[in-house]
Design a protein around this motif. Sequence first.
Motif, PDB file in Angstrom:
ATOM      1  N   HIS A  84      -2.265  -3.103  22.126  1.00 14.27           N
ATOM      2  CA  HIS A  84      -1.744  -2.981  23.497  1.00 14.27           C
ATOM      3  C   HIS A  84      -1.415  -1.515  23.799  1.00 14.27           C
ATOM      4  O   HIS A  84      -1.005  -0.759  22.921  1.00 14.27           O
ATOM      5  CB  HIS A  84      -0.500  -3.833  23.686  1.00 14.27           C
ATOM      6  CG  HIS A  84      -0.222  -4.128  25.130  1.00 14.27           C
ATOM      7  ND1 HIS A  84      -0.664  -5.273  25.754  1.00 14.27           N
ATOM      8  CD2 HIS A  84       0.401  -3.404  26.087  1.00 14.27           C
ATOM      9  CE1 HIS A  84      -0.295  -5.247  27.021  1.00 14.27           C
ATOM     10  NE2 HIS A  84       0.340  -4.125  27.255  1.00 14.27           N
ATOM     11  N   GLU A  85      -1.567  -1.147  25.084  1.00 13.70           N
ATOM     12  CA  GLU A  85      -1.327   0.228  25.518  1.00 13.70           C
ATOM     13  C   GLU A  85       0.168   0.487  25.681  1.00 13.70           C
ATOM     14  O   GLU A  85       0.905  -0.338  26.219  1.00 13.70           O
ATOM     15  CB  GLU A  85      -2.022   0.510  26.856  1.00 13.70           C
ATOM     16  CG  GLU A  85      -3.519   0.373  26.821  1.00 13.70           C
ATOM     17  CD  GLU A  85      -3.993  -1.061  26.961  1.00 13.70           C
ATOM     18  OE1 GLU A  85      -3.147  -1.946  27.252  1.00 13.70           O
ATOM     19  OE2 GLU A  85      -5.192  -1.309  26.772  1.00 13.70           O
ATOM     20  N   THR A  86       0.600   1.640  25.212  1.00 13.62           N
ATOM     21  CA  THR A  86       1.961   2.103  25.420  1.00 13.62           C
ATOM     22  C   THR A  86       1.907   3.601  25.687  1.00 13.62           C
ATOM     23  O   THR A  86       0.825   4.192  25.751  1.00 13.62           O
ATOM     24  CB  THR A  86       2.856   1.769  24.212  1.00 13.62           C
ATOM     25  OG1 THR A  86       4.215   2.159  24.504  1.00 13.62           O
ATOM     26  CG2 THR A  86       2.397   2.503  22.951  1.00 13.62           C
ATOM     27  N   LEU A 112      -0.447   0.594  20.570  1.00 11.76           N
ATOM     28  CA  LEU A 112       0.276  -0.221  19.604  1.00 11.76           C
ATOM     29  C   LEU A 112      -0.711  -1.209  18.985  1.00 11.76           C
ATOM     30  O   LEU A 112      -1.436  -1.894  19.710  1.00 11.76           O
ATOM     31  CB  LEU A 112       1.396  -0.966  20.333  1.00 11.76           C
ATOM     32  CG  LEU A 112       2.462  -1.687  19.523  1.00 11.76           C
ATOM     33  CD1 LEU A 112       3.338  -0.676  18.798  1.00 11.76           C
ATOM     34  CD2 LEU A 112       3.307  -2.554  20.454  1.00 11.76           C
ATOM     35  N   SER A 156       9.457  -3.661  27.784  1.00 11.57           N
ATOM     36  CA  SER A 156       9.180  -2.946  26.536  1.00 11.57           C
ATOM     37  C   SER A 156       9.392  -3.843  25.325  1.00 11.57           C
ATOM     38  O   SER A 156      10.158  -4.813  25.365  1.00 11.57           O
ATOM     39  CB  SER A 156      10.083  -1.709  26.410  1.00 11.57           C
ATOM     40  OG  SER A 156       9.933  -0.856  27.520  1.00 11.57           O
ATOM     41  N   PHE A 172       8.904   0.414  22.840  1.00 12.93           N
ATOM     42  CA  PHE A 172       7.565   0.742  23.304  1.00 12.93           C
ATOM     43  C   PHE A 172       7.357   0.168  24.710  1.00 12.93           C
ATOM     44  O   PHE A 172       7.207  -1.048  24.866  1.00 12.93           O
ATOM     45  CB  PHE A 172       6.510   0.166  22.357  1.00 12.93           C
ATOM     46  CG  PHE A 172       6.633   0.649  20.946  1.00 12.93           C
ATOM     47  CD1 PHE A 172       6.131   1.884  20.570  1.00 12.93           C
ATOM     48  CD2 PHE A 172       7.262  -0.142  19.990  1.00 12.93           C
ATOM     49  CE1 PHE A 172       6.251   2.337  19.261  1.00 12.93           C
ATOM     50  CE2 PHE A 172       7.383   0.299  18.674  1.00 12.93           C
ATOM     51  CZ  PHE A 172       6.877   1.540  18.311  1.00 12.93           C
ATOM     52  N   PRO A 173       7.323   1.033  25.739  1.00 12.84           N
ATOM     53  CA  PRO A 173       7.040   0.532  27.094  1.00 12.84           C
ATOM     54  C   PRO A 173       5.601   0.048  27.177  1.00 12.84           C
ATOM     55  O   PRO A 173       4.686   0.678  26.646  1.00 12.84           O
ATOM     56  CB  PRO A 173       7.284   1.757  27.986  1.00 12.84           C
ATOM     57  CG  PRO A 173       7.094   2.933  27.078  1.00 12.84           C
ATOM     58  CD  PRO A 173       7.537   2.485  25.718  1.00 12.84           C
ATOM     59  N   LEU A 174       5.404  -1.076  27.845  1.00 13.79           N
ATOM     60  CA  LEU A 174       4.083  -1.691  27.903  1.00 13.79           C
ATOM     61  C   LEU A 174       3.481  -1.557  29.291  1.00 13.79           C
ATOM     62  O   LEU A 174       4.183  -1.648  30.296  1.00 13.79           O
ATOM     63  CB  LEU A 174       4.175  -3.177  27.530  1.00 13.79           C
ATOM     64  CG  LEU A 174       4.797  -3.475  26.164  1.00 13.79           C
ATOM     65  CD1 LEU A 174       4.848  -4.973  25.946  1.00 13.79           C
ATOM     66  CD2 LEU A 174       4.025  -2.786  25.045  1.00 13.79           C
ATOM     67  N   SER A 184       3.382  -1.451  35.182  1.00 15.07           N
ATOM     68  CA  SER A 184       4.010  -1.982  33.971  1.00 15.07           C
ATOM     69  C   SER A 184       3.462  -3.367  33.661  1.00 15.07           C
ATOM     70  O   SER A 184       2.920  -4.059  34.521  1.00 15.07           O
ATOM     71  CB  SER A 184       5.525  -2.038  34.154  1.00 15.07           C
ATOM     72  OG  SER A 184       5.852  -2.864  35.251  1.00 15.07           O
TER      73      SER A 184
END
Length: 209
Positions: A84-86, A112, A156, A172-174, A184
């Motif tokens: 997943h992108e962070t 991530l 996150s 980790f913000p998603l 987001s």
Amino acid sequence: MKRNHGFWSAVGWTHVAGVVFVFAAFVRNVNLDGDLPGSITLAVVMFASIVPMMFVLAGGVAVVGGWHVRARSLKSDGPWHVIHETFKTNDLEWMIRHVRDPLHQLPYGLTLASNLAGVSVWSGRGTPVLQLWIPWSDIRSLCATTTVTGGNRFPSLEVSADMNGQRLRFAFPLLGQFPFRSSSATPDTLERLVADLRSLQSGRIPSGR
């Protein structure tokens, strides 16, 4: 230099697009008005105005492209069951520096990735660069939280782990998928990610992964 290749490619192509746009506007203005000096002045002003915007756009293109290429590389290298992108925040950079090196520079776009062995964070493009590795044996909890950065709130993932003799919490913000991962992640996406990671932590590969 290899790690900056994507950025400078994006800079080059967006500036080519900018030059083409300004030249087209210049030719159109000359054809309509027949004022060559005035058209040259207008072209110079337009180019000077769009250059900063082109750099911002190029940076965005490089980051988004980095997420895509990095995810594809990680999937091919495998086995990663969750990807997943962070992205970097000041707090996340400080925590990773605390584990690695106080002078370590963390790029903005991060990915991530997790498997049955643990949770990892990657940068880089065609050749991903490992920024953080946390084995499941060090992880004490996984939960949903909220990160506030740049005046925006992001759902996150919080990973609490025992590292270097301390209890550390990595948030980790998603990001969502559309448009261009500029929004987001949804609460449902975060909930599913937490559930999938807990499955991996217990030694089970999540369904559909």
